[in-house]
Design a protein around this motif. Structure first.
Motif, PDB file in Angstrom:
ATOM      1  N   GLY A 131      23.764 -20.486  11.997  1.00 37.19           N
ATOM      2  CA  GLY A 131      24.746 -21.144  11.160  1.00 37.19           C
ATOM      3  C   GLY A 131      25.455 -20.185  10.233  1.00 37.19           C
ATOM      4  N   PRO A 132      26.451 -20.674   9.519  1.00 43.32           N
ATOM      5  CA  PRO A 132      27.193 -19.808   8.591  1.00 43.32           C
ATOM      6  C   PRO A 132      26.407 -19.541   7.319  1.00 43.32           C
ATOM      7  CG  PRO A 132      28.009 -22.054   8.462  1.00 43.32           C
ATOM      8  CD  PRO A 132      26.970 -22.050   9.554  1.00 43.32           C
ATOM      9  N   GLY A 133      26.973 -18.680   6.476  1.00 41.02           N
ATOM     10  CA  GLY A 133      26.358 -18.380   5.193  1.00 41.02           C
ATOM     11  C   GLY A 133      25.396 -17.210   5.282  1.00 41.02           C
ATOM     12  N   GLY A 134      24.657 -17.016   4.212  1.00 40.16           N
ATOM     13  CA  GLY A 134      23.710 -15.909   4.155  1.00 40.16           C
ATOM     14  C   GLY A 134      24.368 -14.615   3.730  1.00 40.16           C
ATOM     15  N   VAL A 318      21.737 -13.964  20.879  1.00 41.40           N
ATOM     16  CA  VAL A 318      22.731 -14.106  21.941  1.00 41.40           C
ATOM     17  C   VAL A 318      23.674 -15.269  21.625  1.00 41.40           C
ATOM     18  CG1 VAL A 318      23.074 -14.425  24.420  1.00 41.40           C
ATOM     19  CG2 VAL A 318      21.042 -13.205  23.572  1.00 41.40           C
ATOM     20  N   ASN A 319      24.969 -15.015  21.824  1.00 40.82           N
ATOM     21  CA  ASN A 319      26.011 -16.033  21.671  1.00 40.82           C
ATOM     22  C   ASN A 319      25.961 -16.698  20.297  1.00 40.82           C
ATOM     23  OD1 ASN A 319      26.896 -15.616  24.343  1.00 40.82           O
ATOM     24  ND2 ASN A 319      25.373 -17.070  25.137  1.00 40.82           N
ATOM     25  N   ASN A 320      25.807 -15.893  19.288  1.00 43.14           N
ATOM     26  CA  ASN A 320      25.777 -16.394  17.910  1.00 43.14           C
ATOM     27  C   ASN A 320      26.903 -15.700  17.142  1.00 43.14           C
ATOM     28  OD1 ASN A 320      25.237 -17.341  15.361  1.00 43.14           O
ATOM     29  ND2 ASN A 320      23.191 -16.437  15.217  1.00 43.14           N
ATOM     30  N   GLN A 321      28.031 -16.368  17.002  1.00 47.94           N
ATOM     31  CA  GLN A 321      29.182 -15.736  16.358  1.00 47.94           C
ATOM     32  C   GLN A 321      28.923 -15.454  14.882  1.00 47.94           C
ATOM     33  OE1 GLN A 321      32.588 -18.302  16.209  1.00 47.94           O
ATOM     34  NE2 GLN A 321      31.385 -20.160  15.838  1.00 47.94           N
ATOM     35  N   TYR A 322      28.140 -16.295  14.227  1.00 52.13           N
ATOM     36  CA  TYR A 322      27.829 -16.057  12.816  1.00 52.13           C
ATOM     37  C   TYR A 322      26.915 -14.850  12.647  1.00 52.13           C
ATOM     38  CZ  TYR A 322      29.725 -20.763  12.319  1.00 52.13           C
ATOM     39  OH  TYR A 322      30.536 -21.866  12.362  1.00 52.13           O
ATOM     40  N   GLY A 323      25.933 -14.718  13.556  1.00 50.17           N
ATOM     41  CA  GLY A 323      25.067 -13.541  13.498  1.00 50.17           C
ATOM     42  C   GLY A 323      25.838 -12.252  13.779  1.00 50.17           C
TER      43      GLY A 323
END
Length: 358
Positions: A131-134, A318-323
């Motif tokens: 998820g977003p944030g962090g 994998v496939n994590n745009q936020y990461g």
């Protein structure tokens, strides 16, 4: 009174090329470069070369060949060889700079989308990985503490080792120390991490912590500090030592008051470059610090995060745009930190370098 004029016989005139040979105009290299790039792109397009890198290599080869042929026709073969060497140097320089610029520009483009006050002041505590944030606050604190502890251990030991090798080192012991320093220079970071893991964590029973990682980083930093400090101490003129000895100053005080202050600029530069070298290490941190998603201000107790490990953990999803975005943001901060250390080192070296007339 009459003056006699003498004529030089035709067979007595010097043979070969005149001293003032023809020269290509100064705008020739830029013009040849522009023409080579145009011709190389044309060859790449007509020849069906899909990679722009291939177009660049063709242009570089054309630049070297055309520069040599033009210089050989106008200036002669001797000057043409000089132009050939110069062209090869320029091509090598450009080939080295382009990947660095591309990496920097791409990192800035990707990381600038994420880096802000919130990203720098928050951790990943309670944030979903997908998820977003962090942010990277916990990793930034861990990196600063681990690098500081490693520098606190490696810098004094490296300085004293270099002083011994330059000022006192004679015989087999000095040769053995020099040999092991050379060997340590090529030790992979994963080997240093395994050594500390076996001795500090498994044999002695200490837990994972930022200090464990700093021990491995100190091992990696030590030979760099020794080598750079040793070279700087060798540059100190012997006349300064001899003048101090002539005044009755003991050797230890000469080293402390004369030799080290004279070379302090280069020594500081070497230490800062060694710090920049260990800042991006990932393998020892993965083995010894273990990583954490929360803020741990105590480097002696419990797992800690660092910027290199944070980048790896975020990008490995994998496939994590936020990461991916967080990884590029942390990479931008890490590059800025290392660049800042290098600029500080250059500034100190220029500030402490000997000035003309002093």
């Amino acid at each position: 009174m009459s003056t006699a004029t003498t004529s030089v016989p035709a067979d007595a005139r010097p043979l070969g090329r005149p001293l003032t040979a023809n020269r290509l105009p100064k705008w020739t290299p830029p013009a040849v470069a522009a023409g080579s790039i145009t011709l190389g792109c044309g060859i790449g397009a007509v020849g069906g070369l899909e990679s722009k890198l291939q177009w660049g290599l063709v242009s570089a080869i054309l630049f070297v060949v055309i520069s040599y042929v033009l210089s050989a026709q106008v200036e002669g073969r001797r000057q043409a060889k000089d132009r050939l060497a110069t062209s090869v140097v320029w091509v090598a320089f450009i080939l080295a700079v382009i990947p660095l610029l591309a990496l920097t520009i791409y990192t800035v483009q990707q990381g600038a989308k994420v880096v802000d006050g919130n990203f720098l002041s928050h951790s990943m505590r309670g944030v979903r990985a997908s998820g977003p944030g962090g942010g990277i606050y916990h990793a930034l604190i861990g990196t600063l503490q681990q690098v500081f502890l490693a520098s606190l251990m490696a810098a004094p030991v490296g300085l004293l080792t270099a002083v011994y090798l330059v000022e006192y080192g004679r015989g087999k012991l000095a040769k053995a120390v020099t040999f092991f320093v050379d060997v340590m220079t090529g030790v992979p970071s994963i080997v240093a991490g395994l050594f500390i893991l076996s001795v500090w964590n498994l044999a002695l029973g200490f837990n994972y912590s930022g200090f464990s990682g700093s021990l491995a980083l100190a091992i990696l930093m030590l030979p760099v500090v020794v080598r750079s400090t040793e070279e700087m101490l060798k540059l100190v003129p012997n006349e300064l030592r001899e003048a101090s000895y002539a005044l009755g100053v003991p050797k230890w005080k000469t080293i402390l008051r004369i030799v080290i202050p004279t070379a302090i600029g280069g020594i500081t530069t070497g230490v800062m470059l060694a710090v920049a070298r260990i800042t991006g290490e990932t393998a020892p941190v993965m083995l010894l610090v273990f990583g954490a998603d929360y803020i741990n201000n105590n480097p002696f107790d419990g797992p800690q995060q660092s910027l290199p490990m944070y980048i790896w953990m975020q990008y490995s999803q994998v496939n994590n745009q936020y990461g991916y975005a967080r990884a590029w943001g942390a990479a931008l901060v890490l590059i800025a930190f290392v660049m800042g250390l290098n600029l500080i080192a250059r500034g100190i070296a220029r500030w402490r370098s000997p000035k003309a007339g002093h």
